[in-house]
Design an enzyme around this catalytic site. Structure first.
Site, PDB file in Angstrom:
ATOM      1  N   LYS A 203     -12.103   7.511  15.907  1.00 17.83           N
ATOM      2  CA  LYS A 203     -10.699   7.139  16.061  1.00 17.83           C
ATOM      3  C   LYS A 203     -10.293   6.364  14.815  1.00 17.83           C
ATOM      4  CE  LYS A 203      -7.431   4.696  19.073  1.00 17.83           C
ATOM      5  NZ  LYS A 203      -7.276   3.864  20.278  1.00 17.83           N
ATOM      6  N   GLU A 240     -21.104   7.322  13.899  1.00 20.31           N
ATOM      7  CA  GLU A 240     -20.563   6.960  15.209  1.00 20.31           C
ATOM      8  C   GLU A 240     -20.942   8.008  16.261  1.00 20.31           C
ATOM      9  OE1 GLU A 240     -19.031   4.301  16.165  1.00 20.31           O
ATOM     10  OE2 GLU A 240     -18.017   3.374  14.458  1.00 20.31           O
ATOM     11  N   LYS A 255      -9.707  11.521  16.900  1.00 19.11           N
ATOM     12  CA  LYS A 255      -8.295  11.141  17.062  1.00 19.11           C
ATOM     13  C   LYS A 255      -7.817  10.450  15.790  1.00 19.11           C
ATOM     14  CE  LYS A 255      -5.331   8.325  20.083  1.00 19.11           C
ATOM     15  NZ  LYS A 255      -5.263   7.411  21.240  1.00 19.11           N
TER      16      LYS A 255
END
Length: 329
Positions: A203, A240, A255
């Protein structure tokens, strides 16, 4: 003298001649089951409230949210991701209303789950930003910085109350280190082993989130660059991803979607779980605004943008056009 030999032997255009031919040889196919509808429910309103920066999207009442969920089921959409918008007076530094069983998000989860049962995946945003008076995704320390580990304790509690309220899936979106492992443990230890975790793995600290902050009535001042990812980085996303999978993520997400299709592709190549991508508020707003001015064909732009996200490797797409696109498909 014959010139026939000068003509091309290979003619890819033969496979583009008529619509039925193009449909038959299409390499990427959208399906309503690919789609998830993000939806906002606001406390204390009697009628839906239009979101000015997102034409066609509203903050729902509890009743209109149930109707939107039923419409999504009828269209064949797979899920609905819920965001709660509490009354401003209820926000505080810890986001207490986010873990109150009678808070707006938990009430809405129960409403929607009762309405659709298991015909639609009821998903819940697991984050504090909608509920804090400072607008950050976590608890602040004495220096005004987001305290990662104190925030994890709040996320564990949120996971439990959201699961208690009926969420099939929780979506931790705060980008705290270790959040997936803590949430998975909290769910398992409270009898919610079957509740899935959709990790917001990559994100980014994106300008394309702007209209969303209108949608949730964000109180944020400053930015979230100390916990959301730097748009310049790719390897960080894969790190991640590895951490989220190790901690027990059932699905992973990138995102925004459109500006990060390269990240979607890399995550899809590396992941052994379903990959989601979120077509965020700014992506939605740009297409709607350009279409309103007659600069682009709205319907074609919507479907082309969704096809591009799936082509990049996403098997799940969160989009504000989910129900509309599913009906067209």
């Amino acid at each position: 003298m014959s010139t026939y030999g000068s003509f091309p032997g290979a003619r890819p255009r033969r496979l583009r001649t008529v619509p039925v031919m193009r449909r038959m040889v299409a390499e990427t196919r959208l399906h309503p089951a690919d789609l998830v509808l993000p939806a906002f429910v606001r406390e204390g309103i009697a009628e839906p409230v239009e979101i000015g920066s997102m034409p066609g999207v509203v903050q729902h009442t509890r009743d209109t949210l149930k109707k939107a969920a039923a419409e999504a089921v009828a269209a064949g959409v797979s899920g609905i991701m819920l965001y709660g918008v509490p009354e401003e007076s209820k926000k505080d530094g810890l986001g207490t209303v986010g873990t109150d069983p009678d808070g707006i998000l938990q009430v809405a989860l129960r409403d929607v789950r009762a309405e659709v049962e298991d015909d639609l995946l009821v998903m819940s945003d697991l984050c504090l930003d909608e509920f804090t008076d400072h607008g950050h995704c976590g608890v602040l320390d004495e220096h005004g910085r987001v305290d990662n580990d104190a925030t994890l304790e709040r996320y564990a509690e949120m996971a439990q109350v959201q699961a208690d309220a009926g969420a099939h899936v929780v979506g931790p979106s705060g980008m705290m280190d270790g959040q997936i492992g803590v949430i998975r443990d909290a769910l398992d230890q409270t009898g919610h082993e079957d509740v899935a975790v959709l990790a917001y793995t990559a994100k980014y600290a994106s300008a394309f989130f702007g209209p969303f902050r209108d949608a949730v009535g964000s109180s944020l001042t400053g930015d979230r660059k100390t916990y959301q990812q730097d748009p310049a980085n790719i390897r960080e996303s894969l790190r991640e991803l590895a951490l989220d999978l190790e901690e027990g993520a059932d699905m992973v997400m990138v995102k925004p979607a459109g500006p990060y299709l390269d990240i979607v592709a890399k995550v899809a190549e590396a992941a052994q779980v379903p990959v989601a991508a979120y077509q965020v508020s700014g992506e939605y707003a740009m297409i709607e605004a350009a279409a309103e001015r007659g600069w682009i064909d709205r319907d074609r732009a919507i479907m082309e943008s969704l096809t591009g996200i799936k082509r990049a490797g996403a098997s799940i797409i969160l989009t504000y056009w989910a129900t509309e696109a599913a009906r067209k498909l």
